[in-house]
Design a protein around this motif. Structure first.
Motif, PDB file in Angstrom:
ATOM      1  N   LYS A  29       0.729  -1.318  -0.059  1.00  0.00           N
ATOM      2  CA  LYS A  29       0.044  -0.031   0.175  1.00  0.00           C
ATOM      3  C   LYS A  29       0.795   1.229   0.081  1.00  0.00           C
ATOM      4  N   GLY A  30       0.378   2.261  -0.856  1.00  0.00           N
ATOM      5  CA  GLY A  30       1.367   3.594  -0.844  1.00  0.00           C
ATOM      6  C   GLY A  30       0.711   4.360   0.299  1.00  0.00           C
ATOM      7  N   GLN A  31       1.456   5.405   0.678  1.00  0.00           N
ATOM      8  CA  GLN A  31       1.087   6.345   1.408  1.00  0.00           C
ATOM      9  C   GLN A  31       0.041   7.317   1.329  1.00  0.00           C
ATOM     10  N   VAL A  32      -0.829   7.799   2.064  1.00  0.00           N
ATOM     11  CA  VAL A  32      -1.905   8.908   1.822  1.00  0.00           C
ATOM     12  C   VAL A  32      -1.802  10.163   2.904  1.00  0.00           C
ATOM     13  N   CYS A  33      -2.500  10.983   2.306  1.00  0.00           N
ATOM     14  CA  CYS A  33      -2.092  12.440   2.948  1.00  0.00           C
ATOM     15  C   CYS A  33      -2.477  12.244   4.518  1.00  0.00           C
ATOM     16  N   TRP A  34      -3.337  11.259   5.027  1.00  0.00           N
ATOM     17  CA  TRP A  34      -3.574  11.400   6.356  1.00  0.00           C
ATOM     18  C   TRP A  34      -2.348  10.586   7.190  1.00  0.00           C
ATOM     19  N   ASP A  35      -1.482   9.676   6.495  1.00  0.00           N
ATOM     20  CA  ASP A  35      -0.356   9.017   7.320  1.00  0.00           C
ATOM     21  C   ASP A  35       0.472  10.102   7.796  1.00  0.00           C
ATOM     22  N   VAL A  36       0.849  11.033   7.095  1.00  0.00           N
ATOM     23  CA  VAL A  36       1.698  12.265   7.392  1.00  0.00           C
ATOM     24  C   VAL A  36       1.191  12.885   8.412  1.00  0.00           C
ATOM     25  N   LEU A  37      -0.030  13.306   8.455  1.00  0.00           N
ATOM     26  CA  LEU A  37      -0.791  14.171   9.378  1.00  0.00           C
ATOM     27  C   LEU A  37      -0.813  13.546  10.555  1.00  0.00           C
ATOM     28  N   LEU A  38      -1.193  12.350  10.684  1.00  0.00           N
ATOM     29  CA  LEU A  38      -1.504  11.807  12.111  1.00  0.00           C
ATOM     30  C   LEU A  38      -0.075  11.353  12.666  1.00  0.00           C
ATOM     31  N   ILE A  73     -18.334   0.229   1.108  1.00  0.00           N
ATOM     32  CA  ILE A  73     -17.079   0.115   1.521  1.00  0.00           C
ATOM     33  C   ILE A  73     -16.473   1.173   0.467  1.00  0.00           C
ATOM     34  N   SER A  74     -15.159   1.505   0.920  1.00  0.00           N
ATOM     35  CA  SER A  74     -14.365   2.211  -0.227  1.00  0.00           C
ATOM     36  C   SER A  74     -13.235   1.655  -0.659  1.00  0.00           C
ATOM     37  N   ILE A  75     -12.713   1.856  -1.629  1.00  0.00           N
ATOM     38  CA  ILE A  75     -11.361   1.460  -2.238  1.00  0.00           C
ATOM     39  C   ILE A  75     -10.282   2.289  -1.861  1.00  0.00           C
ATOM     40  N   ALA A  76      -9.225   1.717  -1.100  1.00  0.00           N
ATOM     41  CA  ALA A  76      -8.032   2.608  -1.163  1.00  0.00           C
ATOM     42  C   ALA A  76      -7.213   2.969  -2.249  1.00  0.00           C
ATOM     43  N   TRP A  77      -7.417   4.041  -2.971  1.00  0.00           N
ATOM     44  CA  TRP A  77      -6.627   4.207  -4.291  1.00  0.00           C
ATOM     45  C   TRP A  77      -5.061   3.721  -4.366  1.00  0.00           C
ATOM     46  N   SER A  78      -4.585   4.080  -2.986  1.00  0.00           N
ATOM     47  CA  SER A  78      -3.367   3.780  -2.760  1.00  0.00           C
ATOM     48  C   SER A  78      -2.971   2.347  -2.568  1.00  0.00           C
ATOM     49  N   ARG A  79      -4.032   1.410  -2.605  1.00  0.00           N
ATOM     50  CA  ARG A  79      -3.503   0.171  -2.492  1.00  0.00           C
ATOM     51  C   ARG A  79      -3.595  -0.601  -3.960  1.00  0.00           C
ATOM     52  N   ILE A  80      -4.180   0.472  -4.717  1.00  0.00           N
ATOM     53  CA  ILE A  80      -4.256  -0.149  -6.065  1.00  0.00           C
ATOM     54  C   ILE A  80      -3.069   0.442  -7.286  1.00  0.00           C
ATOM     55  N   PHE A  81      -3.122   1.470  -6.776  1.00  0.00           N
ATOM     56  CA  PHE A  81      -1.765   2.615  -7.316  1.00  0.00           C
ATOM     57  C   PHE A  81      -1.138   3.054  -6.171  1.00  0.00           C
ATOM     58  N   PRO A  82      -0.049   2.424  -5.727  1.00  0.00           N
ATOM     59  CA  PRO A  82       0.549   3.062  -4.473  1.00  0.00           C
ATOM     60  C   PRO A  82       1.087   4.682  -4.689  1.00  0.00           C
ATOM     61  N   GLY A  92      -2.894  -5.469  -3.915  1.00  0.00           N
ATOM     62  CA  GLY A  92      -4.155  -4.408  -3.468  1.00  0.00           C
ATOM     63  C   GLY A  92      -5.296  -4.736  -4.117  1.00  0.00           C
ATOM     64  N   VAL A  93      -5.140  -5.101  -5.734  1.00  0.00           N
ATOM     65  CA  VAL A  93      -6.310  -5.548  -6.610  1.00  0.00           C
ATOM     66  C   VAL A  93      -6.873  -6.512  -6.018  1.00  0.00           C
ATOM     67  N   GLU A  94      -6.213  -7.604  -5.752  1.00  0.00           N
ATOM     68  CA  GLU A  94      -6.575  -9.019  -5.028  1.00  0.00           C
ATOM     69  C   GLU A  94      -7.474  -8.788  -3.885  1.00  0.00           C
ATOM     70  N   PHE A  95      -6.849  -7.768  -2.989  1.00  0.00           N
ATOM     71  CA  PHE A  95      -7.625  -7.681  -1.633  1.00  0.00           C
ATOM     72  C   PHE A  95      -9.056  -7.535  -2.034  1.00  0.00           C
ATOM     73  N   TYR A  96      -9.306  -6.359  -2.941  1.00  0.00           N
ATOM     74  CA  TYR A  96     -10.941  -5.675  -3.005  1.00  0.00           C
ATOM     75  C   TYR A  96     -11.459  -6.930  -3.805  1.00  0.00           C
ATOM     76  N   HIS A  97     -10.806  -7.918  -4.813  1.00  0.00           N
ATOM     77  CA  HIS A  97     -11.720  -8.999  -5.169  1.00  0.00           C
ATOM     78  C   HIS A  97     -12.175  -9.788  -4.077  1.00  0.00           C
ATOM     79  N   HIS A  98     -11.216 -10.057  -3.049  1.00  0.00           N
ATOM     80  CA  HIS A  98     -11.708 -11.175  -1.862  1.00  0.00           C
ATOM     81  C   HIS A  98     -13.015 -10.397  -1.076  1.00  0.00           C
TER      82      HIS A  98
END
Ligand code: BGP
Length: 468
Positions: A29-38, A73-82, A92-98
């Motif tokens: 998974k890639g980082q997102v804006c929240w990771d840095v802030l938190l 549910i929402s898809i975490a964009w950064s799991r698909i495109f880090p 990431g693609v596989e996780f959302y299939h499951h």
């Protein structure tokens, strides 16, 4: 209170990837804006949240058991495109299939949101929704998801709450990038998100993908603190800025004169200019006829009066009742009336505001087709006593809001379902873990789930409604 909702009414539960999944640093998974802030704030960690990444099967089993017909549910964009663009992460693609397969297996229909506050870090750093780069990248990511999951997912939501992210990111400063009191930036971010939504809807329809598509807006009613003319106009300013501006973009495909009058006045007072291109307007105009449904999030209403002076906002993110302050120069000030209840986080409980909002949508936007209430619920400091969670205030809150929806259906408004926020207890963006909303209690240490009293009440209501 007797509820008598239509037999086919959808009883859903809502979640969002970043608030439930945890596992923010695993499987590519890639980082997102929240990771840095938190991390910088050091107040809360998004891990393990409700550990949905590993425990979704258990939550879906509980959903099935407790009469939850559908799940947001929402898809975490950064799991698909880090990085938000470029390389794809197969895990990431596989996780959302499951996850989607499990929803279908349990008979819990997935309503899938593509963006729920978690912009991939590189796109956030280059301007987030203020940059057109994010719109282009979002279109590509959305198309990837339609092609990949489209044979299983029939309900798509482009963006969750364009208005609240814009407001929190650029006015309140409580969401990344934590900018305060910059109203023009907030308006631009709302417009750009509506353009992003429109472009994705146009793509979805023109490429003939199967299923339905919509957007989720938070739509809260604004009322004058009392009948004084200036208070009425402050309420109108609040409504235009945070509701009508985006609803015009959505359903009219342009900004109407009464909307622009208020927006331009606010921009003038704040030395701002809005960048709207003719391509933007073409995209909005085309998409206006394509929206299959509106997702409406509603928690509270606002009672306001004008405010001219130094802007000051205090966000009550601690649950200390009475600490919230909202004074926005040239726009409005929020007031509190002791006769109207509010939560420990100063959210004003006003079910009539939901009914009024539904009526306003029907009257102003005749082409709206269908509405789902995609979030509503009570943030509460639930406690486990003798292994049980007796959350009567939540049952009362939900029942009152469902009654408002029923009344709206009775006057001919097409409301097709209700998603409680939230399915299970989870991480709250600016409040951490003591503001609980779930039907299922989560012990964040052990990850044990305990269905609350509200879950049993919900099950009965969902089952009785289907038998009517
Ligand atoms: C909505 C968001 C949700 C959720 C909810 C409750 O605006 O879409 O993600 O967080 O509000 O808000 P909070 O967690 O701040 O109480």
């Amino acid at each position: 209170m007797s509820l008598n909702l239509p037999k086919e009414f959808v009883f859903g539960g809502a979640t969002a990837a970043y608030q439930v999944e945890g596992s923010t640093k695993v499987d590519g998974k890639g980082q997102v804006c929240w990771d840095v802030l938190l991390e910088k704030d050091g107040r809360f960690s998004p891990d393990p949240a409700s550990d949905f990444y590993n425990r979704y099967a258990e939550d879906l089993q509980l959903s099935h058991e407790f009469g939850v017909d559908a799940i947001r549910i929402s898809i975490a964009w950064s799991r698909i495109f880090p990085d938000g663009t470029g390389e794809i992460n197969p895990k990431g693609v596989e996780f959302y299939h499951h996850l989607i397969d499990e929803c279908l297996k349990q008979g819990v229909e997935p309503y899938v949101t593509l963006h729920h506050f978690d912009t991939p870090l590189p796109l956030h750093t280059s301007g987030d929704w203020l940059s057109r780069k994010t719109i282009d990248a979002f279109e590509k990511y959305a198309e990837f998801c339609f092609a990949e999951y489209g044979n299983k997912v029939k309900k798509w939501i482009t963006i969750n709450e364009p208005g609240s992210t814009a407001q929190a990111a650029y006015i309140m400063g409580s969401f990344p990038p934590s900018i305060k009191y910059d109203i023009p930036k907030a308006i631009q971010a709302m417009h750009n998100q509506m353009v992003a939504h429109a472009r994705v809807v146009n793509l979805f329809k023109e490429k003939g993908y199967n299923g339905e598509i919509g957007v989720v807006h938070i739509l809260e009613s604004y009322y004058p603190a009392d009948d004084a003319v200036e208070n009425v106009s402050a309420a109108n300013r609040g409504n235009v800025l945070l509701n009508q501006f985006m609803l015009d973009a959505l359903y009219k495909g342009y900004y109407d004169n009464d909307t622009l009058l208020v927006i331009n006045d606010i921009l003038d007072k704040n030395d701002g200019v809005l960048d709207i291109s003719s391509e933007d307007l073409n995209a909005l105009a085309k998409a206006a006829k394509y929206n299959d449904f509106l997702g409406l999030n509603y928690y509270q209403s606002h009672f306001v009066k004008p405010f001219e002076g130094e802007t000051f906002i205090h966000h009550n993110g601690t649950g200390d009742k009475g600490t919230a302050v909202f004074r926005l120069n040239g726009v409005l000030e929020k007031t509190y009336n002791s006769a109207i209840p509010r939560t420990d986080w100063d959210w004003v409980i006003y079910p009539k505001g939901l009914y009024d909002m539904l009526l306003y949508i029907k009257n102003r936007y005749e082409n709206y087709k269908a509405i789902y209430v995609t979030e509503n619920g009570l943030g509460y400091k639930d406690e486990v006593i003798d292994g049980k969670v007796e959350d009567q205030p939540r049952i009362d809150y939900v029942a009152q809001h469902l009654a408002a929806i029923q009344k709206a259906i009775e006057v001919g408004i097409n409301v097709k379902g209700y998603f409680i926020w939230s399915l299970q207890d989870m991480f709250s963006w600016t409040n951490g873990y003591n503001k609980r909303y779930g039907l299922f209690y989560v012990d964040f240490e052990t990850q044990e789930r305990i269905p609350k009293a509200s879950a049993s009440w919900w099950k009965e209501l969902s089952e009785v409604t289907k038998k009517l």
